[in-house]
Scaffold this motif. Structure first.
Motif, PDB file in Angstrom:
ATOM      1  N   ILE A   1     -24.718  68.242  50.868  1.00 16.85           N
ATOM      2  CA  ILE A   1     -26.094  67.828  50.652  1.00 16.85           C
ATOM      3  C   ILE A   1     -26.629  67.093  51.872  1.00 16.85           C
ATOM      4  CG2 ILE A   1     -27.558  66.229  49.339  1.00 16.85           C
ATOM      5  CD1 ILE A   1     -26.179  67.016  46.856  1.00 16.85           C
ATOM      6  N   TYR A   2     -25.784  66.277  52.511  1.00 15.29           N
ATOM      7  CA  TYR A   2     -26.244  65.508  53.661  1.00 15.29           C
ATOM      8  C   TYR A   2     -26.725  66.429  54.773  1.00 15.29           C
ATOM      9  CZ  TYR A   2     -26.468  62.186  57.431  1.00 15.29           C
ATOM     10  OH  TYR A   2     -26.907  61.420  58.476  1.00 15.29           O
ATOM     11  N   GLU A   3     -25.998  67.538  54.988  1.00 15.55           N
ATOM     12  CA  GLU A   3     -26.391  68.466  56.031  1.00 15.55           C
ATOM     13  C   GLU A   3     -27.756  69.074  55.735  1.00 15.55           C
ATOM     14  OE1 GLU A   3     -23.328  71.306  56.467  1.00 15.55           O
ATOM     15  OE2 GLU A   3     -21.777  69.843  56.995  1.00 15.55           O
ATOM     16  N   SER A   4     -27.985  69.440  54.482  1.00 19.37           N
ATOM     17  CA  SER A   4     -29.256  70.052  54.124  1.00 19.37           C
ATOM     18  C   SER A   4     -30.392  69.044  54.104  1.00 19.37           C
ATOM     19  CB  SER A   4     -29.151  70.722  52.748  1.00 19.37           C
ATOM     20  OG  SER A   4     -28.888  69.759  51.749  1.00 19.37           O
ATOM     21  N   ALA A   5     -30.050  67.763  53.959  1.00 19.98           N
ATOM     22  CA  ALA A   5     -31.086  66.730  53.909  1.00 19.98           C
ATOM     23  C   ALA A   5     -31.541  66.302  55.292  1.00 19.98           C
ATOM     24  CB  ALA A   5     -30.564  65.497  53.158  1.00 19.98           C
TER      25      ALA A   5
ATOM     26  N   VAL B   1     -25.193  57.977  43.200  1.00 20.26           N
ATOM     27  CA  VAL B   1     -26.000  58.883  44.019  1.00 20.26           C
ATOM     28  C   VAL B   1     -26.550  58.102  45.206  1.00 20.26           C
ATOM     29  CG1 VAL B   1     -28.052  60.349  44.105  1.00 20.26           C
ATOM     30  CG2 VAL B   1     -26.633  60.299  42.043  1.00 20.26           C
ATOM     31  N   LEU B   2     -26.312  58.608  46.409  1.00 22.93           N
ATOM     32  CA  LEU B   2     -26.818  57.970  47.621  1.00 22.93           C
ATOM     33  C   LEU B   2     -28.122  58.639  48.041  1.00 22.93           C
ATOM     34  CD1 LEU B   2     -26.641  56.136  50.120  1.00 22.93           C
ATOM     35  CD2 LEU B   2     -25.210  57.899  51.202  1.00 22.93           C
TER      36      LEU B   2
ATOM     37  N   GLU C   1     -32.234  62.565  48.091  1.00 24.67           N
ATOM     38  CA  GLU C   1     -30.801  62.490  47.849  1.00 24.67           C
ATOM     39  C   GLU C   1     -30.028  62.993  49.059  1.00 24.67           C
ATOM     40  OE1 GLU C   1     -27.313  64.163  44.850  1.00 24.67           O
ATOM     41  OE2 GLU C   1     -29.414  64.229  44.215  1.00 24.67           O
ATOM     42  N   VAL C   2     -29.037  62.206  49.456  1.00 25.86           N
ATOM     43  CA  VAL C   2     -28.169  62.567  50.564  1.00 25.86           C
ATOM     44  C   VAL C   2     -26.875  63.179  50.057  1.00 25.86           C
ATOM     45  CG1 VAL C   2     -26.792  61.639  52.479  1.00 25.86           C
ATOM     46  CG2 VAL C   2     -29.122  60.830  52.117  1.00 25.86           C
ATOM     47  N   ASP C   3     -26.249  62.494  49.087  1.00 34.15           N
ATOM     48  CA  ASP C   3     -24.982  62.975  48.539  1.00 34.15           C
ATOM     49  C   ASP C   3     -24.676  62.153  47.295  1.00 34.15           C
ATOM     50  OD1 ASP C   3     -22.683  64.430  48.275  1.00 34.15           O
ATOM     51  OD2 ASP C   3     -22.010  64.115  50.345  1.00 34.15           O
ATOM     52  N   ARG C   4     -23.611  62.515  46.580  1.00 35.40           N
ATOM     53  CA  ARG C   4     -23.216  61.754  45.403  1.00 35.40           C
ATOM     54  C   ARG C   4     -21.694  61.745  45.260  1.00 35.40           C
ATOM     55  NH1 ARG C   4     -25.762  65.443  40.654  1.00 35.40           N
ATOM     56  NH2 ARG C   4     -27.564  65.234  42.048  1.00 35.40           N
ATOM     57  N   THR C   5     -21.186  60.782  44.544  1.00 30.68           N
ATOM     58  CA  THR C   5     -19.751  60.673  44.327  1.00 30.68           C
ATOM     59  C   THR C   5     -19.317  61.615  43.220  1.00 30.68           C
ATOM     60  OG1 THR C   5     -19.904  58.950  42.640  1.00 30.68           O
ATOM     61  CG2 THR C   5     -19.863  58.233  44.955  1.00 30.68           C
ATOM     62  N   GLU C   6     -18.024  61.655  43.011  1.00 31.36           N
ATOM     63  CA  GLU C   6     -17.496  62.348  41.846  1.00 31.36           C
ATOM     64  C   GLU C   6     -17.779  61.532  40.589  1.00 31.36           C
ATOM     65  OE1 GLU C   6     -14.171  59.533  43.018  1.00 31.36           O
ATOM     66  OE2 GLU C   6     -15.839  60.614  43.968  1.00 31.36           O
TER      67      GLU C   6
END
Length: 373
Positions: A4-8, A46-47, A57-62
């Motif tokens: 997600i971070y790459e796409s953001a 969720v970061l 949204e950048v990314d999220r944990t499990e």
């Protein structure tokens, strides 16, 4: 979700400025409230990062099942830009086993901070805020670790505080006063005097100290041209030369010159810059006002190699010129970003050329060094 971070990046505009280093962020929570009396929550963090007033949204944990004190194994890998204020938001959600999305989850709270706060503190703990900004008993802790694979990483610390794996920065601030005025008691013209009038101890504590010294100095002197900056460059170069001869050169000098006039000692200035290009030193010139600053662009060296009047080229580009008028309607961050744009590479180029590597924290004390006007 791992990419997600790459796409953001495109949405957040993260690729528009030079990345300083990559940082790993780890998250843990404590004391999550049991919303369901029959079971413990299934937390997920969720970061998000702010851009143009909106959160993305950048990314999220499990998702960790049935835990009120989760320690997430997910590591957020983010780019840290020293010239940007990167606002982060950590949202804690209770995701039931029947849902993996966020639409039907229970929102447990959020924490906002900047990436710079996390990097500087290394471990940041704050209480979660619920809807309506009410404080909950739950807390979230974020720890950061700068990746050591980037040997070229140098953090600029303009308080000149000695940090691990960094070099010390000494910021010398010069305005039109300290290189063009008649000074008491005899009111002779000087181009390199101390704003606090204490030549033996010209340093001031912090930016506020510089401002106060300037305000106290201005009523006591008479502004006087022409604008000669070679003397102040030579003065700072003398200090940088002494540091270089220690064979460690762990202090790097940045001379910030604020001027409202075109310099009149161009030949001497070119000579001084060529000499300074061999030293742990950079020069930033901010032109204030509507004067013709075309000569300053030549000193910058972006359009070609700067040479002394004798034809000797600079060893490396150490000058950055920024016309203040280009940023009259821009944010302070935009001006700061432009002013500091070339400094990281200039610092790295010097230490790479000298074969000098950053020291670790155990080699430093916790002393601070004030600013020098």
């Amino acid at each position: 979700m791992s990419n997600i971070y790459e796409s953001a990046e495109a949405t957040l505009g993260l690729c528009n400025s030079s990345c300083l280093t990559k940082v790993e962020l780890r998250v843990a929570c404590r004391g999550i409230s049991d919303r369901d009396a029959l079971s413990k929550p299934d937390p997920c963090v969720v970061l998000k990062m702010q851009s143009h007033g909106q959160w993305f949204e950048v990314d999220r944990t499990e998702v960790i099942r049935s835990s009120i004190n989760p320690v997430f194994s997910k590591v957020f890998l983010v780019d840290f830009y020293f010239e940007e204020v990167q606002r982060l938001r950590y949202e804690l959600h209770d995701i039931s086993s029947a849902h993996n999305g966020l639409r039907d989850t229970d929102f447990l709270g959020a924490m906002e901070c900047t990436l710079g706060q996390i990097v500087s503190q290394r471990k940041l703990s704050k209480a979660l805020l619920k809807q309506g900004n009410t404080t909950s008993k739950s807390s979230i802790t974020v720890t950061s670790e700068e990746l050591s694979g980037n040997d070229d990483y140098v953090e600029l610390s303009f308080s000149a505080r000695k940090l691990d794996d960094k070099v010390t920065m000494c910021l010398c601030v010069c305005v039109c006063v300290c290189f063009g005025a008649q000074i008491p008691p005899d009111f002779k013209v000087s181009h390199d005097f101390a704003v606090n009038f204490d030549e033996d101890n010209p340093e001031c504590p912090g930016i506020q100290g510089v401002v106060e010294a300037y305000q106290g100095c201005l009523p006591k002197i008479q502004l006087y041209g022409p604008t000669n900056i070679a003397p102040i460059i030579q003065k700072v170069a003398s200090s940088a030369s002494e540091e270089m001869h220690t064979m460690e050169a762990m202090e790097y000098f940045i001379l910030l010159i604020l001027t409202d006039g075109v310099i009149t000692d161009m030949a001497d200035t070119r000579e001084a810059i060529v000499h300074a290009s061999h030293l742990p030193m950079s020069v930033i010139i901010v032109g204030v006002g509507n004067a013709d600053f075309s000569d300053m662009q030549m000193l910058d060296g972006d359009d070609g190699i700067l040479r002394s009047p004798k034809g000797e080229p600079v060893l490396r580009d150490i000058v950055q010129f920024v016309p203040f008028k280009d940023f009259k309607h821009a944010s302070p961050a935009a001006l700061a970003k432009s002013v500091l744009a070339e400094v990281p590479n200039q610092v790295v180029d010097y230490y790479n050329a000298k074969g000098i590597h950053p020291k670790c924290l155990s080699d430093y004390d916790e002393s601070t060094r004030p600013f020098s006007p």
